[in-house]
Write a protein that holds these residues in place. Sequence first.
Motif, PDB file in Angstrom:
ATOM      1  N   UNK A 166      12.418 -20.476  -3.388  1.00  0.00           N
ATOM      2  CA  UNK A 166      11.768 -19.667  -4.423  1.00  0.00           C
ATOM      3  C   UNK A 166      11.798 -18.176  -4.076  1.00  0.00           C
ATOM      4  N   UNK A 167      12.945 -17.705  -3.601  1.00  0.00           N
ATOM      5  CA  UNK A 167      13.048 -16.276  -3.238  1.00  0.00           C
ATOM      6  C   UNK A 167      13.923 -15.483  -4.215  1.00  0.00           C
ATOM      7  N   UNK A 168      14.312 -16.111  -5.313  1.00  0.00           N
ATOM      8  CA  UNK A 168      15.166 -15.415  -6.276  1.00  0.00           C
ATOM      9  C   UNK A 168      14.472 -14.149  -6.792  1.00  0.00           C
ATOM     10  N   UNK A 169      15.071 -13.007  -6.615  1.00  0.00           N
ATOM     11  CA  UNK A 169      14.520 -11.756  -7.159  1.00  0.00           C
ATOM     12  C   UNK A 169      13.264 -11.288  -6.435  1.00  0.00           C
ATOM     13  N   UNK A 170      13.092 -11.714  -5.178  1.00  0.00           N
ATOM     14  CA  UNK A 170      11.850 -11.370  -4.483  1.00  0.00           C
ATOM     15  C   UNK A 170      11.768  -9.868  -4.167  1.00  0.00           C
ATOM     16  N   UNK A 171      10.567  -9.311  -4.282  1.00  0.00           N
ATOM     17  CA  UNK A 171      10.310  -7.933  -3.856  1.00  0.00           C
ATOM     18  C   UNK A 171       9.032  -7.926  -3.044  1.00  0.00           C
ATOM     19  N   UNK A 172       9.047  -7.149  -1.959  1.00  0.00           N
ATOM     20  CA  UNK A 172       7.851  -7.060  -1.116  1.00  0.00           C
ATOM     21  C   UNK A 172       7.411  -5.602  -1.061  1.00  0.00           C
ATOM     22  N   UNK A 173       6.167  -5.368  -1.450  1.00  0.00           N
ATOM     23  CA  UNK A 173       5.644  -4.003  -1.443  1.00  0.00           C
ATOM     24  C   UNK A 173       4.521  -3.887  -0.438  1.00  0.00           C
ATOM     25  N   UNK A 174       4.637  -2.948   0.471  1.00  0.00           N
ATOM     26  CA  UNK A 174       3.535  -2.660   1.379  1.00  0.00           C
ATOM     27  C   UNK A 174       2.683  -1.547   0.789  1.00  0.00           C
ATOM     28  N   UNK A 175       1.674  -1.124   1.534  1.00  0.00           N
ATOM     29  CA  UNK A 175       0.869   0.016   1.107  1.00  0.00           C
ATOM     30  C   UNK A 175       1.724   1.275   1.170  1.00  0.00           C
ATOM     31  N   UNK A 176       1.375   2.265   0.374  1.00  0.00           N
ATOM     32  CA  UNK A 176       2.078   3.550   0.394  1.00  0.00           C
ATOM     33  C   UNK A 176       1.069   4.648   0.718  1.00  0.00           C
ATOM     34  N   UNK A 177       1.591   5.856   0.856  1.00  0.00           N
ATOM     35  CA  UNK A 177       0.712   7.001   1.085  1.00  0.00           C
ATOM     36  C   UNK A 177      -0.268   7.165  -0.081  1.00  0.00           C
ATOM     37  N   UNK A 178       0.173   6.786  -1.273  1.00  0.00           N
ATOM     38  CA  UNK A 178      -0.709   6.858  -2.437  1.00  0.00           C
ATOM     39  C   UNK A 178      -1.953   5.984  -2.245  1.00  0.00           C
ATOM     40  N   UNK A 179      -1.771   4.796  -1.655  1.00  0.00           N
ATOM     41  CA  UNK A 179      -2.917   3.931  -1.382  1.00  0.00           C
ATOM     42  C   UNK A 179      -3.872   4.599  -0.395  1.00  0.00           C
ATOM     43  N   UNK A 180      -3.302   5.234   0.637  1.00  0.00           N
ATOM     44  CA  UNK A 180      -4.129   5.943   1.628  1.00  0.00           C
ATOM     45  C   UNK A 180      -4.914   7.052   0.921  1.00  0.00           C
ATOM     46  N   UNK A 181      -4.199   7.799   0.100  1.00  0.00           N
ATOM     47  CA  UNK A 181      -4.792   8.938  -0.596  1.00  0.00           C
ATOM     48  C   UNK A 181      -5.951   8.491  -1.496  1.00  0.00           C
ATOM     49  N   UNK A 182      -5.724   7.427  -2.273  1.00  0.00           N
ATOM     50  CA  UNK A 182      -6.768   6.955  -3.191  1.00  0.00           C
ATOM     51  C   UNK A 182      -7.935   6.374  -2.407  1.00  0.00           C
ATOM     52  N   UNK A 183      -7.654   5.706  -1.304  1.00  0.00           N
ATOM     53  CA  UNK A 183      -8.721   5.167  -0.459  1.00  0.00           C
ATOM     54  C   UNK A 183      -9.615   6.305   0.056  1.00  0.00           C
ATOM     55  N   UNK A 184      -8.982   7.428   0.418  1.00  0.00           N
ATOM     56  CA  UNK A 184      -9.745   8.528   1.017  1.00  0.00           C
ATOM     57  C   UNK A 184     -10.425   9.408  -0.026  1.00  0.00           C
ATOM     58  N   UNK A 185      -9.755   9.634  -1.152  1.00  0.00           N
ATOM     59  CA  UNK A 185     -10.252  10.638  -2.093  1.00  0.00           C
ATOM     60  C   UNK A 185     -10.925  10.012  -3.308  1.00  0.00           C
ATOM     61  N   UNK A 186     -10.865   8.673  -3.434  1.00  0.00           N
ATOM     62  CA  UNK A 186     -11.502   8.023  -4.568  1.00  0.00           C
ATOM     63  C   UNK A 186     -10.653   8.148  -5.819  1.00  0.00           C
ATOM     64  N   UNK A 187     -11.123   7.563  -6.893  1.00  0.00           N
ATOM     65  CA  UNK A 187     -10.307   7.480  -8.099  1.00  0.00           C
ATOM     66  C   UNK A 187     -10.826   8.326  -9.252  1.00  0.00           C
ATOM     67  N   UNK A 188     -11.893   9.100  -9.022  1.00  0.00           N
ATOM     68  CA  UNK A 188     -12.393   9.852 -10.174  1.00  0.00           C
ATOM     69  C   UNK A 188     -11.467  11.036 -10.492  1.00  0.00           C
ATOM     70  N   UNK A 189     -11.480  11.436 -11.750  1.00  0.00           N
ATOM     71  CA  UNK A 189     -10.623  12.548 -12.183  1.00  0.00           C
ATOM     72  C   UNK A 189     -11.044  13.851 -11.558  1.00  0.00           C
ATOM     73  N   UNK A 190     -10.064  14.738 -11.351  1.00  0.00           N
ATOM     74  CA  UNK A 190     -10.320  16.069 -10.796  1.00  0.00           C
ATOM     75  C   UNK A 190     -10.023  17.121 -11.839  1.00  0.00           C
ATOM     76  N   UNK A 191     -10.694  18.268 -11.671  1.00  0.00           N
ATOM     77  CA  UNK A 191     -10.506  19.375 -12.607  1.00  0.00           C
ATOM     78  C   UNK A 191      -9.049  19.807 -12.588  1.00  0.00           C
TER      79      UNK A 191
END
Length: 300
Positions: free
Chosen positions: A275-300
Amino acid sequence: MAYTISADGLRKRYGDVQAVDGVSFDVEEGEFFGILGPNGAGKTTALEIIEGLREADEGTVSVLGLPPWPRNSKLLPRIGVQLQASSFFERLTAREQLQTFASLYGVPARRADAMLEAVGLTAKAGERVEKLSGGQAQRLSIACALVHDPELVFLDEPTAALDPQARRNLWDVLREINTEGRTIVLTTHYMDEAESLCDRVAIMDAGRILRMGPPATLVRGLDSPARISVPSGVLPLDDARALPGAGEAADDGVSLVIETRDPSAVVAAMAARNALTGVQIHGATLEDVFLELTGREYRA
Ligand SMILES: Nc1ncnc2c1ncn2[C@@H]1O[C@H](COP(=O)(O)OP(=O)(O)O)[C@@H](O)[C@H]1O
Ligand SMILES: [Mg+2]
């Protein structure tokens, strides 16, 4: 070892706004250093203090071993500055802009053509700046910052508002500049840009550096699961949930996505089920680090 930049305890307040709130970092010679942060984080203010365009309320800076404030005429020929809002002399062509900068710095005017070539603007040499596209104007402003062959280059959001082609072309230009041995300090709010270009990044928000390090180290430090996906239909959802090592799993009719902290176990079990047809593996990215640190609320 003497650092190319050494900033210690920088603070700057505008009225009620503490724009920079205790920023310290060092940059080594030849490093590509990124300051990453949302709008209003204090990136431009911190950069302007280091460039010698603004006086800090508190803290000390040394640039190439010298204090940048008050304006240091020994330092100016050794640094290149691209400001966030680029401005050109009116009604001059791209080549004339560069020649003007060259003459201000006392470098030969033929350097202008070499710089046009370096940023891929040779074909636009005779074009007036008003007629350049956003990406072309951005590349011209980088060429202007480099015309006097500085050792240290500051770029404030150099790829903001560029289309994907222009961004990638500019990344190549910046890598080349860095490979030639120049130290680069860049601000950006594009995670992929920081991840792709920078040796080290400082993630900044609300005037402070929240974390600093090589992008890959920051990403590895984030304890987040990998996501394994295959096209829907390759593996039933219930089977996916029962795989050894599998965490949450969901199927939206297009893709089946399995979260896991043990991707090798899940992939091995999927392989055993063919069951590996078309498999893709995604790890965390810098974007995940950034959102973890800075939160998800909108900025001015
Ligand atoms: N010249 C200024 N006068 C008053 N407030 C300013 C000035 N420049 C920036 N600020 C404020 O300081 C904060 C940091 O701004 P800035 O350094 O431009 O951040 P960034 O470059 O990360 O977007 C923001 O809240 C901004 O509104
Ligand atoms: Mg800014």
